[in-house]
Design a protein around this motif. Structure first.
Motif, mmCIF file in Angstrom:
data_model
loop_
_atom_site.group_PDB
_atom_site.id
_atom_site.type_symbol
_atom_site.label_atom_id
_atom_site.label_comp_id
_atom_site.label_asym_id
_atom_site.label_seq_id
_atom_site.Cartn_x
_atom_site.Cartn_y
_atom_site.Cartn_z
ATOM 1 N N TYR A 87 0.965 -1.259 -0.111
ATOM 2 C CA TYR A 87 -0.006 -0.037 0.227
ATOM 3 C C TYR A 87 0.730 1.221 0.002
ATOM 4 O O TYR A 87 2.063 1.127 0.279
ATOM 5 C CB TYR A 87 -0.853 0.098 1.172
ATOM 6 C CG TYR A 87 -1.798 -1.167 1.033
ATOM 7 C CD1 TYR A 87 -3.238 -0.786 0.498
ATOM 8 C CD2 TYR A 87 -1.753 -2.375 1.715
ATOM 9 C CE1 TYR A 87 -4.212 -1.829 0.312
ATOM 10 C CE2 TYR A 87 -2.481 -3.264 1.672
ATOM 11 C CZ TYR A 87 -3.884 -2.989 1.190
ATOM 12 O OH TYR A 87 -4.774 -4.107 1.108
ATOM 13 N N VAL A 121 0.570 3.070 4.082
ATOM 14 C CA VAL A 121 0.972 2.315 5.489
ATOM 15 C C VAL A 121 1.793 1.271 5.069
ATOM 16 O O VAL A 121 1.577 0.662 3.975
ATOM 17 C CB VAL A 121 -0.402 1.537 5.996
ATOM 18 C CG1 VAL A 121 -0.252 0.965 7.358
ATOM 19 C CG2 VAL A 121 -1.330 2.440 6.043
ATOM 20 N N ASN A 122 2.840 1.195 5.662
ATOM 21 C CA ASN A 122 3.911 0.189 5.441
ATOM 22 C C ASN A 122 3.949 -0.802 6.505
ATOM 23 O O ASN A 122 2.937 -1.306 6.767
ATOM 24 C CB ASN A 122 5.373 0.990 5.548
ATOM 25 C CG ASN A 122 5.554 1.786 4.375
ATOM 26 O OD1 ASN A 122 5.252 1.549 3.028
ATOM 27 N ND2 ASN A 122 5.725 2.913 4.659
ATOM 28 N N LEU A 123 4.963 -1.271 6.878
ATOM 29 C CA LEU A 123 5.027 -2.600 7.579
ATOM 30 C C LEU A 123 5.158 -2.296 9.117
ATOM 31 O O LEU A 123 4.863 -1.030 9.437
ATOM 32 C CB LEU A 123 6.152 -3.323 7.236
ATOM 33 C CG LEU A 123 6.234 -3.832 5.651
ATOM 34 C CD1 LEU A 123 7.524 -4.455 5.483
ATOM 35 C CD2 LEU A 123 5.097 -4.648 5.382
ATOM 36 N N LEU A 124 5.516 -2.912 9.795
ATOM 37 C CA LEU A 124 5.684 -2.931 11.437
ATOM 38 C C LEU A 124 7.052 -2.626 11.745
ATOM 39 O O LEU A 124 7.857 -3.588 12.065
ATOM 40 C CB LEU A 124 4.862 -3.988 12.149
ATOM 41 C CG LEU A 124 3.680 -4.225 11.581
ATOM 42 C CD1 LEU A 124 3.054 -5.522 12.074
ATOM 43 C CD2 LEU A 124 2.698 -3.106 12.502
#
Ligand SMILES: Nc1ncnc2c1ncn2[C@@H]1O[C@H](COP(=O)(O)OP(=O)(O)OP(=O)(O)O)[C@@H](O)[C@H]1O
Ligand SMILES: [Mg+2]
Lengths: 318, 503
Positions: free
Chosen positions: B91, B94-97
């Motif tokens: 996306y 919003v990326n990863l954590l």
């Protein structure tokens, strides 16, 4: 290395604290004091493990103190008034609590209500239910209670590792495994890191949220059972404010209040630090027990400032 | 090998419709994706590209329309479900954590396990293996947040690629990658394409579209404009499809102007900080644009941060209007009427929950101090002026900025600093994630600002662009200002050779 810094600091504080106690009261080296430290803080340790999961996921559970009280009252009423077998009563109350927690988790997830609000309502609800069951303090005289409290491994040097202490250490061990070696654990950290990202990455947010609060309430009930061993009674006003002690232990243990970072081991050390302060004050004899609260407050404050500093530093390091 | 046109449609979207309060984000959109093709999805900011993807992957519920995958009607409940159906996505916002390890980010939800326990060692080994195919060798046990944005982006792509059996969607994946990394990505996309995966590629870089895409679909204001094979779509036509109007060929180029003379507004002598940028000299005159060019990590952003006081310089001296000043913090800089729009608008820029108006007046309000609240009428006036000036697509100024499309957020951020009427403005990648139309507008805006006597320092990875508006260009390499180009030297070729030359 940087990741483990908060835990190492907590551990450092504990060791320094212990050495101070030892210097002043040499008997701190005895296994008796150590055994008692574990036994007296067993119930706090058990709830704190559950609370760690909640806080790691970016939530909070204010209902645990009330659930502990409810457990005590429920057990007293079930065993003494209705003559239910104590072990059956344990199972019943654990099941009830798990349902209660699942319900809170469901509300938090489905209606996107802040955990703070939902568990605050849960806190009043559980406390209210205590009063519905009884307003008196009911002593529990079941034989099983005597038997369980008598179970203990003698430690060299006169101390005893009691059943409740062992139960607490087991809960901690299970918590460590759950947090660091299971998918559920990774999901909890993911939720605390960024809920929206976690969702987009396919983490089952709803299921995980429900399980987290279920676990917390379940462990609170387990802590409630342990608590009833100490007091051998059920009392509606018991364990008020325990939720706050628990949160303090978790934060002192190096878990970020905003979620996403922390360890179960840190929480255990956080609980032991609180226990150490308490024991010191008992040994000292002249200090009022309110000094425990003051010391914990100061520590808490120091840790929160420290965490801000650390996270600012890690952002800058990038 | 089947000829391209005979390949079956892998994904077929019909009459897809989605509205938000006040905006029709998608209006009966039709879209098809074949197996083994790279399909460019283009459109101006707010055209509905991200919304299309989010509806497809179950982030939003559609209002109407059908989606078929392999001929089967599907309705993804959530991204996890979309993943299990074979649609993997990176996306835009919003990326990863960042708090989890790289390995966990790659394997979350599908960690190898035995007896209910995650096999961490196995997971790390496989992660390292996976990333090595992307030419990335990093310690996968480290938290993702400790790596640069580019590395994080590659991890996100690696994850989506590894997950999606059939369809891979990339929403502006290249916005923060440098040329080499883009190269790597394209190599991988081509490999995946050969394996028969259908790839949807959203980007604003037209060069990249022509480099990899087989087909192009253009959206405008939530409607489908058209879908064509890349080979049959000349660039100029593509642009006019996106804009719905003709873009004058010279719109991207700045009129030739005489060299700017006069005393610099700001000057930095021997300015530097260890491990960040080597000491440099820099001066910008009123009405002058100085460009900073170089690869990612060459010290461009670091220079900007130093100049704006986000990082404190260890050596050297700053001057404003010839007088020595101390810039120890961003507040100092802001008090000296410096402005700065950062590169990473997500973490350093917007306050997603606040309205567009509040975001725009933020810096101005901070300068005045919070006790001297700007009158609401004035706030509205400023917000509306910039919404119009920068053509920010929004129903009104009160919408939370987080709900705007990525490019429109970028414009609002620019408006924030323009509202403070700075004398020296630093723009870090001002056109990243911005469509061609807005691109030209921002460049024109930069020109207009110059004419008003503003001094500008602009960082950009797009060489054509930087060459078009800069009076001088400073080229950086390995955290060092290596050369200053001026006059006729300011052109993309010279910049490129300077960046590439070894010494
Ligand atoms: N969650 C939301 N709530 C309300 N409106 C939204 C939401 N998400 C998007 N929109 C609106 O829908 C429209 C389409 O937005 P979208 O993000 O799809 O654009 P985009 O084509 O991806 O643009 P960009 O190139 O800038 O990323 C915009 O007007 C945007 O403001
Ligand atoms: Mg978008």
């Amino acid at each position: 290395m940087r990741r483990h810094l908060p835990v190492l600091i907590t551990l450092g504080v504990f060791i320094v604290g212990y050495l101070i106690c030892l210097a002043q009261f040499p008997s701190f080296a005895s296994t008796r004091v150590i055994g008692n430290l574990l036994t007296d803080n067993a119930f706090l340790g058990i709830v704190a493990v559950g609370m760690t999961f909640v806080i790691l996921s970016g939530g909070i559970d204010l209902s645990v103190g009330s659930v502990i009280a409810f457990t005590g009252v429920f057990l007293a009423v079930a065993i003494e008034r209705y003559g239910i077998n104590p072990y059956l009563a344990f199972v019943l109350v654990l099941g009830l609590a798990a349902l209660f927690g699942a319900g809170m988790g469901l509300l938090i997830h489905a209606f996107e209500i802040p955990a703070f609000i939902v568990t605050l309502a849960g806190m009043f609800l559980a406390r209210g239910l205590c009063f519905v069951l009884t307003t008196d303090s009911i002593p529990i005289n079941a034989e099983a209670y005597g038997q369980i409290t008598d179970i203990a491994f003698p430690l060299p040097g006169g101390g005893r590792l009691t059943f409740v202490a062992i139960a607490m250490l087991l809960v901690v061990a299970c918590g460590v495994v759950l947090a660091h070696f299971t998918r559920f654990g990774a999901n909890v950290y993911a939720l605390g890191g960024n809920r929206a990202s976690a969702q987009l990455m396919g983490v089952p947010v709803g299921k995980t949220t429900i399980r987290i609060y279920m676990l917390s309430s379940f462990l609170a009930a387990l802590a409630g059972i342990v608590f009833s061993f100490y007091t051998s009674a059920g009392y509606s006003l018991a364990a008020t404010g325990v939720e706050l002690d628990t949160i303090a232990a978790v934060v002192i243990g190096g878990t970020l209040l905003t979620g996403g970072s922390g360890t179960i081991i840190g929480t255990l050390v956080g609980v032991l630090i609180q226990g150490l302060i308490q024991t010191y004050i008992t040994f000292e004899g002249t200090l009022s027990s309110w000094w425990t609260k003051i010391a914990i407050g100061a520590l808490l404050f120091a840790f929160i400032v420290l965490q801000r500093g650390l996270s600012a530093a890690s952002v800058r390091a990038r | 090998m089947q000829s391209f046109n005979e390949r079956p449609d892998l994904l077929e979207i019909n009459g897809l419709t989605k509205g938000f309060p006040g905006v029709q984000a998608l209006d009966h959109v039709h879209f098809t994706l074949r197996a083994g093709e790279i399909h460019g999805l283009l459109g101006e900011n707010g055209a509905g590209k991200s919304t299309l993807i989010k509806v497809l992957t179950g982030v939003f519920k559609r209002d109407a329309g059908s989606i078929r995958l392999d001929g089967q009607e599907i309705e993804a409940r959530d991204p996890a479900h979309a993943l299990s159906l074979g649609i993997g996505t990176v996306y835009q916002e919003v990326n990863l954590l960042p708090n989890l390890s790289v390995a966990e980010n790659l394997f979350i939800g599908r960690q190898p396990h035995r007896f209910g326990l995650v096999r961490t060692g196995e997971m790390r080994r496989r992660s390292a293996e996976l990333l090595s195919t992307y030419g990335l060798s990093i310690n996968v046990a480290d938290p993702l947040g400790s790596f640069s944005v580019a590395v994080q982006q590659i991890v996100a792509i690696a994850r989506a690629v590894d997950l999606s059996a059939k369809v891979l969607i990339l929403d502006e994946p290249t916005a923060s990658l440098d040329a080499n990394e883009v190269e790597t990505l394209f190599r991988i996309l081509n490999e995946l394409k050969a394996r028969g995966i259908g790839i949807v590629f959203v980007t604003h870089f037209l060069d990249q579209v022509y480099a990899v895409c087989d087909r192009i679909t253009v959206l405008r204001n939530g409607r489908l404009v058209g879908s064509r094979p890349t080979a049959e779509l000349p660039r100029i036509e593509l642009v006019s499809m996106m804009l719905g109007r003709e873009l004058a060929a010279e719109a991207l180029h700045r009129n030739q102007r005489p060299a700017v003379t006069g005393d610099p507004v700001v000057a930095f002598k021997d300015y530097g900080k260890r491990r960040l940028v080597e000491p440099f000299d820099l001066a910008v005159r009123p009405g002058e644009v100085v460009g900073l060019a170089g690869l990612l990590g060459s010290g461009r952003t670091e220079t900007a941060k130093l100049v704006f006081g986000i990082e404190r310089a260890e050596t050297g001296q700053a001057y404003v209007d010839g007088k020595p000043v101390r810039i120890a913090s961003a507040r100092d800089a802001s008090r000296l009427r410096f402005g700065f729009t950062p590169e990473d608008r997500k973490t350093e820029g917007i306050v997603a929950e606040l309205s567009i108006r509040e975001n725009i007046i933020l810096a101005l309000q901070a300068q005045r101090g919070w006790l001297h609240q700007l009158p609401r009428r004035k706030q509205d006036e400023i917000a509306n002026r910039f919404i119009k000036l920068l053509d920010i697509r929004t129903p009104d100024a009160e919408k939370p900025i987080g709900l705007l499309s990525g490019g429109n957020q970028q414009k609002a951020l620019l408006a924030r600093w323009l509202a403070t009427e700075p004398r020296f403005l630093i723009l870090d990648e001002p056109t990243r994630g911005i469509d061609v139309g807005a691109h030209a507008e921002i460049i024109r805006l930069i020109e207009r600002l110059c004419e008003d006597g503003l001094a500008l320092l602009v960082i950009s990875s797009e060489l054509e662009e930087i060459a078009s508006y800069s009076d001088r260009v400073i080229v950086l390499r390995d955290r060092k200002h290596v050369r200053e180009l001026s006059g006729a030297e300011v052109n993309a070729d010279t910049i490129m050779t300077t960046i590439a030359s070894h010494q």
